[in-house]
Design a protein around this motif. Structure first.
Motif, PDB file in Angstrom:
ATOM      1  N   GLU A  62      40.761 -49.883  72.692  1.00 54.18           N
ATOM      2  CA  GLU A  62      41.355 -50.099  71.371  1.00 54.18           C
ATOM      3  C   GLU A  62      42.032 -51.457  71.265  1.00 54.18           C
ATOM      4  O   GLU A  62      42.103 -52.036  70.179  1.00 54.18           O
ATOM      5  CB  GLU A  62      42.356 -48.983  71.065  1.00 54.18           C
ATOM      6  N   SER A  63      42.538 -51.970  72.384  1.00 52.54           N
ATOM      7  CA  SER A  63      43.225 -53.269  72.365  1.00 52.54           C
ATOM      8  C   SER A  63      42.251 -54.440  72.516  1.00 52.54           C
ATOM      9  O   SER A  63      42.668 -55.581  72.608  1.00 52.54           O
ATOM     10  CB  SER A  63      44.263 -53.331  73.487  1.00 52.54           C
ATOM     11  N   ASP A  64      40.966 -54.123  72.577  1.00 57.18           N
ATOM     12  CA  ASP A  64      39.933 -55.162  72.687  1.00 57.18           C
ATOM     13  C   ASP A  64      40.053 -55.932  73.992  1.00 57.18           C
ATOM     14  O   ASP A  64      39.756 -57.130  74.057  1.00 57.18           O
ATOM     15  CB  ASP A  64      39.998 -56.122  71.495  1.00 57.18           C
ATOM     16  N   ARG A  65      40.494 -55.260  75.040  1.00 57.60           N
ATOM     17  CA  ARG A  65      40.613 -55.902  76.344  1.00 57.60           C
ATOM     18  C   ARG A  65      39.226 -56.059  76.972  1.00 57.60           C
ATOM     19  O   ARG A  65      38.361 -55.197  76.815  1.00 57.60           O
ATOM     20  CB  ARG A  65      41.496 -55.059  77.258  1.00 57.60           C
ATOM     21  N   GLN A  66      39.024 -57.159  77.676  1.00 61.44           N
ATOM     22  CA  GLN A  66      37.733 -57.429  78.288  1.00 61.44           C
ATOM     23  C   GLN A  66      37.488 -56.468  79.451  1.00 61.44           C
ATOM     24  O   GLN A  66      38.264 -56.420  80.411  1.00 61.44           O
ATOM     25  CB  GLN A  66      37.668 -58.870  78.797  1.00 61.44           C
ATOM     26  N   LEU A  85      33.831 -46.932  70.163  1.00 61.81           N
ATOM     27  CA  LEU A  85      34.491 -47.964  70.960  1.00 61.81           C
ATOM     28  C   LEU A  85      33.623 -48.386  72.145  1.00 61.81           C
ATOM     29  O   LEU A  85      33.566 -49.580  72.492  1.00 61.81           O
ATOM     30  CB  LEU A  85      35.849 -47.460  71.461  1.00 61.81           C
ATOM     31  N   GLN A  88      30.970 -50.676  70.796  1.00 65.84           N
ATOM     32  CA  GLN A  88      31.484 -52.022  70.543  1.00 65.84           C
ATOM     33  C   GLN A  88      31.635 -52.808  71.846  1.00 65.84           C
ATOM     34  O   GLN A  88      31.338 -54.008  71.897  1.00 65.84           O
ATOM     35  CB  GLN A  88      32.830 -51.935  69.820  1.00 65.84           C
ATOM     36  N   ALA A  89      32.114 -52.116  72.886  1.00 68.44           N
ATOM     37  CA  ALA A  89      32.269 -52.784  74.176  1.00 68.44           C
ATOM     38  C   ALA A  89      30.905 -53.202  74.744  1.00 68.44           C
ATOM     39  O   ALA A  89      30.757 -54.293  75.309  1.00 68.44           O
ATOM     40  CB  ALA A  89      32.985 -51.851  75.164  1.00 68.44           C
ATOM     41  N   LYS A  92      29.598 -56.372  73.309  1.00 68.10           N
ATOM     42  CA  LYS A  92      30.289 -57.564  73.795  1.00 68.10           C
ATOM     43  C   LYS A  92      29.924 -57.901  75.242  1.00 68.10           C
ATOM     44  O   LYS A  92      30.510 -58.798  75.833  1.00 68.10           O
ATOM     45  CB  LYS A  92      31.800 -57.382  73.682  1.00 68.10           C
TER      46      LYS A  92
END
Length: 302
Positions: A62-66, A85, A88-89, A92
């Motif tokens: 949720e925090s968009d951490r790599q 989620l 989305q990961a 990326k």
């Protein structure tokens, strides 16, 4: 020739007969016991950059951490909380591995992974100067916590979780003789680190001096503190220093504190766990701040 002048002569040893037994000719080998499996130390787990458990991994997503890789069971991957989620990961560049539950047991070495684990970049510590600036930007009366040689990662994780829950803006820890932010700390913190900054400093005394120069009042928790916790007025900028599990606050750290505070106890237990003491002190600061806000609101209504 005198008896004492006689040359010493070693007694001849009887010659042993050679045995042709194959059993005796074979060299004796000592049976080696199998070496126990070496468990990873906290330093090793800090380098393994592994987090596990639904809440920590979900908070990282949720925090968009790599995230470099995610191991997840097929059942949990299509769960409503994770499905979008994880997608989305993956978009990326995160590698997604659908694995069996027992594979996750191997990856986490039997930890309570709850069906998901992730490999992340090592925790990024914030520079102390940046941490102070961030804390001041987020609150007019920021609260920071300093851990004086907290060695138990479970205690450190619990302190982080409580500090974030009560609205503190960050934590300062020393580099030496103290636990860092490991996978165990992340697990115990239960996602709080995604919204909470940690600074790791070389010299704790210099860090306290920098905090003082920035306007913070330094309060150290000690069993033999000079003032009971509930009698101290925590106003302005507050830094709460918590001592180690065994020795408490060092004498050098105590000298850098503006005041020492103690938690009154009614039972026969002489002291409290480091994370428990931090929780009580943080709640008292939070309670006083909430009371001040309530009084200000009441005056506005009147």
């Amino acid at each position: 020739m005198a008896e004492r002048d006689r040359p010493y002569k070693m007694a001849e040893q009887p010659k042993r007969k050679k045995s042709h037994s194959k059993r005796q000719e074979r060299p004796h080998r000592k049976q080696e016991r199998p070496k126990p499996r070496r468990q990873p130390s906290e330093e090793q787990s800090e380098d393994s950059d592994l987090i596990y458990g639904r809440r920590p991994v979900l908070a990282a997503l949720e925090s968009d951490r790599q995230l470099n890789r995610i191991w997840i069971t097929s059942r949990l991957r299509y769960d409503s909380h994770f499905h979008s989620l994880v997608g989305q990961a993956k978009a990326k560049g995160t590698a997604i591995d659908e694995v069996e539950f027992r594979r996750l047991n191997q990856i986490t070495q039997g930890a309570n992974h709850q069906g998901v684990a992730a490999q992340v970049a090592p925790h990024t510590y914030k520079d102390l100067t940046d941490l102070i600036a961030e804390a001041k930007s987020r609150s007019n009366q920021p609260v920071l916590v300093v851990g004086d040689s907290i060695s138990d990662p479970h205690n450190l994780g619990a302190i982080i979780r409580t500090a974030e829950a009560f609205g503190a803006q960050g934590l300062v820890i020393p580099q030496r003789r103290a636990a860092g932010v490991t996978s165990t700390v992340m697990k115990v913190a239960a996602g709080a680190l995604e919204n909470f900054s940690v600074s790791r400093v070389v010299n704790l005394s210099r860090a306290l001096e920098e905090l003082k120069a920035s306007g913070f009042w330094i309060y150290g928790t000690a069993a033999q503190g000079s003032q009971p916790l509930h009698q101290v007025k925590f106003s302005d900028l507050v830094t709460l220093v918590v001592g180690s599990e065994e020795k408490g606050l060092s004498l050098l750290t105590q000298r850098h504190c503006d005041a020492l505070v103690s938690i009154p106890l009614a039972g026969k237990t002489p002291s409290l766990n480091a994370s428990v003491a931090a929780s009580i002190a943080l709640y008292e600061v939070y309670r006083q701040r909430r009371s001040d806000i309530s009084r200000a609101d009441a005056h506005k209504i009147l």
